[in-house]
Design a protein around this motif. Sequence first.
Motif, PDB file in Angstrom:
ATOM      1  N   ILE A 117     -43.915-135.458  -3.550  1.00  0.00           N
ATOM      2  CA  ILE A 117     -43.333-136.512  -4.374  1.00  0.00           C
ATOM      3  C   ILE A 117     -41.815-136.585  -4.199  1.00  0.00           C
ATOM      4  O   ILE A 117     -41.230-137.649  -4.215  1.00  0.00           O
ATOM      5  CB  ILE A 117     -43.695-136.307  -5.866  1.00  0.00           C
ATOM      6  CG1 ILE A 117     -45.116-136.817  -6.115  1.00  0.00           C
ATOM      7  CG2 ILE A 117     -42.725-137.054  -6.788  1.00  0.00           C
ATOM      8  CD1 ILE A 117     -45.569-136.715  -7.557  1.00  0.00           C
ATOM      9  N   GLY A 118     -41.181-135.431  -3.971  1.00  0.00           N
ATOM     10  CA  GLY A 118     -39.728-135.399  -3.838  1.00  0.00           C
ATOM     11  C   GLY A 118     -39.193-135.925  -2.529  1.00  0.00           C
ATOM     12  O   GLY A 118     -37.964-135.908  -2.320  1.00  0.00           O
ATOM     13  N   VAL A 173     -37.472-111.506 -20.137  1.00  0.00           N
ATOM     14  CA  VAL A 173     -36.707-112.742 -19.959  1.00  0.00           C
ATOM     15  C   VAL A 173     -37.210-113.490 -18.734  1.00  0.00           C
ATOM     16  O   VAL A 173     -37.453-112.891 -17.682  1.00  0.00           O
ATOM     17  CB  VAL A 173     -35.195-112.452 -19.788  1.00  0.00           C
ATOM     18  CG1 VAL A 173     -34.427-113.755 -19.559  1.00  0.00           C
ATOM     19  CG2 VAL A 173     -34.652-111.711 -20.995  1.00  0.00           C
ATOM     20  N   LEU A 174     -37.389-114.807 -18.873  1.00  0.00           N
ATOM     21  CA  LEU A 174     -37.737-115.663 -17.740  1.00  0.00           C
ATOM     22  C   LEU A 174     -36.573-116.611 -17.470  1.00  0.00           C
ATOM     23  O   LEU A 174     -36.397-117.601 -18.190  1.00  0.00           O
ATOM     24  CB  LEU A 174     -39.006-116.476 -18.035  1.00  0.00           C
ATOM     25  CG  LEU A 174     -40.353-115.790 -17.913  1.00  0.00           C
ATOM     26  CD1 LEU A 174     -41.465-116.803 -18.167  1.00  0.00           C
ATOM     27  CD2 LEU A 174     -40.525-115.160 -16.539  1.00  0.00           C
ATOM     28  N   PRO A 175     -35.753-116.342 -16.473  1.00  0.00           N
ATOM     29  CA  PRO A 175     -34.650-117.246 -16.146  1.00  0.00           C
ATOM     30  C   PRO A 175     -35.150-118.450 -15.350  1.00  0.00           C
ATOM     31  O   PRO A 175     -35.859-118.292 -14.359  1.00  0.00           O
ATOM     32  CB  PRO A 175     -33.718-116.364 -15.303  1.00  0.00           C
ATOM     33  CG  PRO A 175     -34.621-115.352 -14.680  1.00  0.00           C
ATOM     34  CD  PRO A 175     -35.750-115.130 -15.640  1.00  0.00           C
ATOM     35  N   LEU A 176     -34.821-119.651 -15.814  1.00  0.00           N
ATOM     36  CA  LEU A 176     -35.264-120.869 -15.148  1.00  0.00           C
ATOM     37  C   LEU A 176     -34.073-121.672 -14.649  1.00  0.00           C
ATOM     38  O   LEU A 176     -33.022-121.699 -15.276  1.00  0.00           O
ATOM     39  CB  LEU A 176     -36.081-121.751 -16.107  1.00  0.00           C
ATOM     40  CG  LEU A 176     -37.308-121.142 -16.782  1.00  0.00           C
ATOM     41  CD1 LEU A 176     -38.005-122.212 -17.611  1.00  0.00           C
ATOM     42  CD2 LEU A 176     -38.256-120.529 -15.764  1.00  0.00           C
ATOM     43  N   VAL A 177     -34.259-122.330 -13.538  1.00  0.00           N
ATOM     44  CA  VAL A 177     -33.281-123.294 -13.031  1.00  0.00           C
ATOM     45  C   VAL A 177     -33.872-124.677 -13.254  1.00  0.00           C
ATOM     46  O   VAL A 177     -34.938-124.991 -12.734  1.00  0.00           O
ATOM     47  CB  VAL A 177     -32.994-123.072 -11.532  1.00  0.00           C
ATOM     48  CG1 VAL A 177     -32.055-124.162 -11.008  1.00  0.00           C
ATOM     49  CG2 VAL A 177     -32.386-121.704 -11.294  1.00  0.00           C
ATOM     50  N   GLY A 178     -33.209-125.509 -14.046  1.00  0.00           N
ATOM     51  CA  GLY A 178     -33.747-126.836 -14.335  1.00  0.00           C
ATOM     52  C   GLY A 178     -34.842-126.785 -15.378  1.00  0.00           C
ATOM     53  O   GLY A 178     -35.930-127.342 -15.169  1.00  0.00           O
ATOM     54  N   ALA A 179     -34.601-126.129 -16.494  1.00  0.00           N
ATOM     55  CA  ALA A 179     -35.628-125.973 -17.523  1.00  0.00           C
ATOM     56  C   ALA A 179     -36.103-127.312 -18.081  1.00  0.00           C
ATOM     57  O   ALA A 179     -37.231-127.430 -18.564  1.00  0.00           O
ATOM     58  CB  ALA A 179     -35.103-125.097 -18.662  1.00  0.00           C
ATOM     59  N   SER A 180     -35.247-128.338 -18.024  1.00  0.00           N
ATOM     60  CA  SER A 180     -35.623-129.647 -18.563  1.00  0.00           C
ATOM     61  C   SER A 180     -36.188-130.587 -17.489  1.00  0.00           C
ATOM     62  O   SER A 180     -36.562-131.723 -17.801  1.00  0.00           O
ATOM     63  CB  SER A 180     -34.407-130.310 -19.219  1.00  0.00           C
ATOM     64  OG  SER A 180     -33.362-130.492 -18.282  1.00  0.00           O
ATOM     65  N   ASN A 275     -34.170-132.360  -9.977  1.00  0.00           N
ATOM     66  CA  ASN A 275     -34.780-133.696  -9.975  1.00  0.00           C
ATOM     67  C   ASN A 275     -36.198-133.652 -10.528  1.00  0.00           C
ATOM     68  O   ASN A 275     -36.969-132.740 -10.209  1.00  0.00           O
ATOM     69  CB  ASN A 275     -34.818-134.256  -8.542  1.00  0.00           C
ATOM     70  CG  ASN A 275     -33.439-134.359  -7.926  1.00  0.00           C
ATOM     71  OD1 ASN A 275     -32.524-134.898  -8.536  1.00  0.00           O
ATOM     72  ND2 ASN A 275     -33.276-133.847  -6.710  1.00  0.00           N
ATOM     73  N   ASP A 276     -36.547-134.649 -11.341  1.00  0.00           N
ATOM     74  CA  ASP A 276     -37.916-134.752 -11.852  1.00  0.00           C
ATOM     75  C   ASP A 276     -38.906-134.895 -10.703  1.00  0.00           C
ATOM     76  O   ASP A 276     -38.588-135.465  -9.642  1.00  0.00           O
ATOM     77  CB  ASP A 276     -38.055-135.953 -12.786  1.00  0.00           C
ATOM     78  CG  ASP A 276     -37.369-135.719 -14.130  1.00  0.00           C
ATOM     79  OD1 ASP A 276     -37.079-134.557 -14.456  1.00  0.00           O
ATOM     80  OD2 ASP A 276     -37.124-136.712 -14.842  1.00  0.00           O
ATOM     81  N   ASN A 277     -40.119-134.391 -10.910  1.00  0.00           N
ATOM     82  CA  ASN A 277     -41.136-134.398  -9.875  1.00  0.00           C
ATOM     83  C   ASN A 277     -42.416-134.989 -10.450  1.00  0.00           C
ATOM     84  O   ASN A 277     -43.403-134.280 -10.691  1.00  0.00           O
ATOM     85  CB  ASN A 277     -41.358-132.956  -9.385  1.00  0.00           C
ATOM     86  CG  ASN A 277     -42.047-132.891  -8.047  1.00  0.00           C
ATOM     87  OD1 ASN A 277     -43.274-132.851  -7.992  1.00  0.00           O
ATOM     88  ND2 ASN A 277     -41.282-132.864  -6.980  1.00  0.00           N
TER      89      ASN A 277
END
Length: 332
Positions: A117-118, A173-180, A275-277
Motif C-alpha cells: 500500500i505504501g 516497555v514497548l518503544p514504538l515509532v509512529g504510535a499514532s 505514514n498511514d498504511n
Amino acid sequence: MKLVTIFGGTGFVGRYVARRMAQQGWRVRCASRNPNDAPFVRTYGVVGQVEPVFCNIRDDDSVRMIIQGSDAVVNCVGILAEGGKQTFEALQRDGAGRIARLAAEAGVERLVQISAIGADADSDSEYAQTKAAGEAAVLEAFPSATILRPSIIFGDEDEFFNRFAGMARFSPVLPLVGASTRFQPVYVDDVAAAAEKAVLGQAEAGVYELGGPDVATFRELMQEMLGVIQRRALILNTPMPVAKLMGWTFDLLGKLTFGLLKGPLTLDQVRNLGNDNVVAEDARGLEDLGIRPTALEAILPTYLWRFRPEGQFAESINSAANLRGVDSDKVS
C-alpha cells in the motif's frame, strides 16, 4: 496440469499462495535463493507437485530458466531492510521488472505482483519508491498484470506481531515509532486468496489494495496484542526526530561493520512508519475479489498463545480459576 512459478514461494506470503495453488491442482514451482531450507512446501501437494527451486532474480538467465513452461507467475519477493547485494533497487525495482519482462517474452498468460500500500514514487522512503518503480516496470512489460498492495500482513510466521510479542515477554516497555500511525492489517491467507483469484483469471487486471476489516493505530494494535498474550507493558512513543537519529545511527553501525551488526530499525523504516498504511477510499479491494476480510481478533490468539505466561495452558488455567471463583461464591 498447469504450472505456476512463485518467486519468493518459500517466504511468508509465497508459501500460502503455493498451498492454495496446489489445492487447485496446479503444479507449483517455488523459486527461492535457499530452496534447501524449505522442504516443507513439498507437503502442500502430492509427490512432485510442489518443488522448491533455486533462482536469483538479479540474473536474467536464472529467471528465464525458472519461468520456462509456466502458465502463470506470481512475484512475492520483497524486503524490509537491505543487506549486501539484496538492495531495494535490485529486488523491488529491477527484479520485479525483470520477472515481468521475461514472463512476457515466455508467453506467460498471467502475472501477479505483490507490492505494498505504501508504494509511492514521491515518498522519502526508498522502500516505497522502489515498490512504486517495480509496479511501473511490471505494467510496462506486462500491461495485463494484477498488482496486489497489502497493508501490514499478519499470520503465524509474521515479523510484526511475533516480534513485539517476543519483546513484551522480556521487557516492561514497548518503544514504538509512529504510535499514532494507522494500519489496516490483512490476514496472509486473504492475500494468498487474492493472488489465487488473479492466477485463475477470476480477477480483472489492475491494482487492488488489500486491508482487513479494521483500521487501528500502531498503539491500538499493540494494546490488542498485549491483551491476547495476557501481559502488561508500557507503550512508549519515540518522537520522530529521535527515531530518525536512531535509524541513522544504526545504519551507520551496519556500514562500519560491513553488515555484521544490525540495529532494530533503519532510517528508511522510520520514514515509512510516519505514514498511514490503509486502503484508499477509491481503491478496489478484497471485497471486489469476492473475499471476505478476516478479522485480526479471530487469528491472533491462534499463534500468539505461546507468548502468554502459561503458554498453551493459559486458557485452561483461567477456566479453572474462574470455576474456583464460582464454587467459592456458592459456598459463601
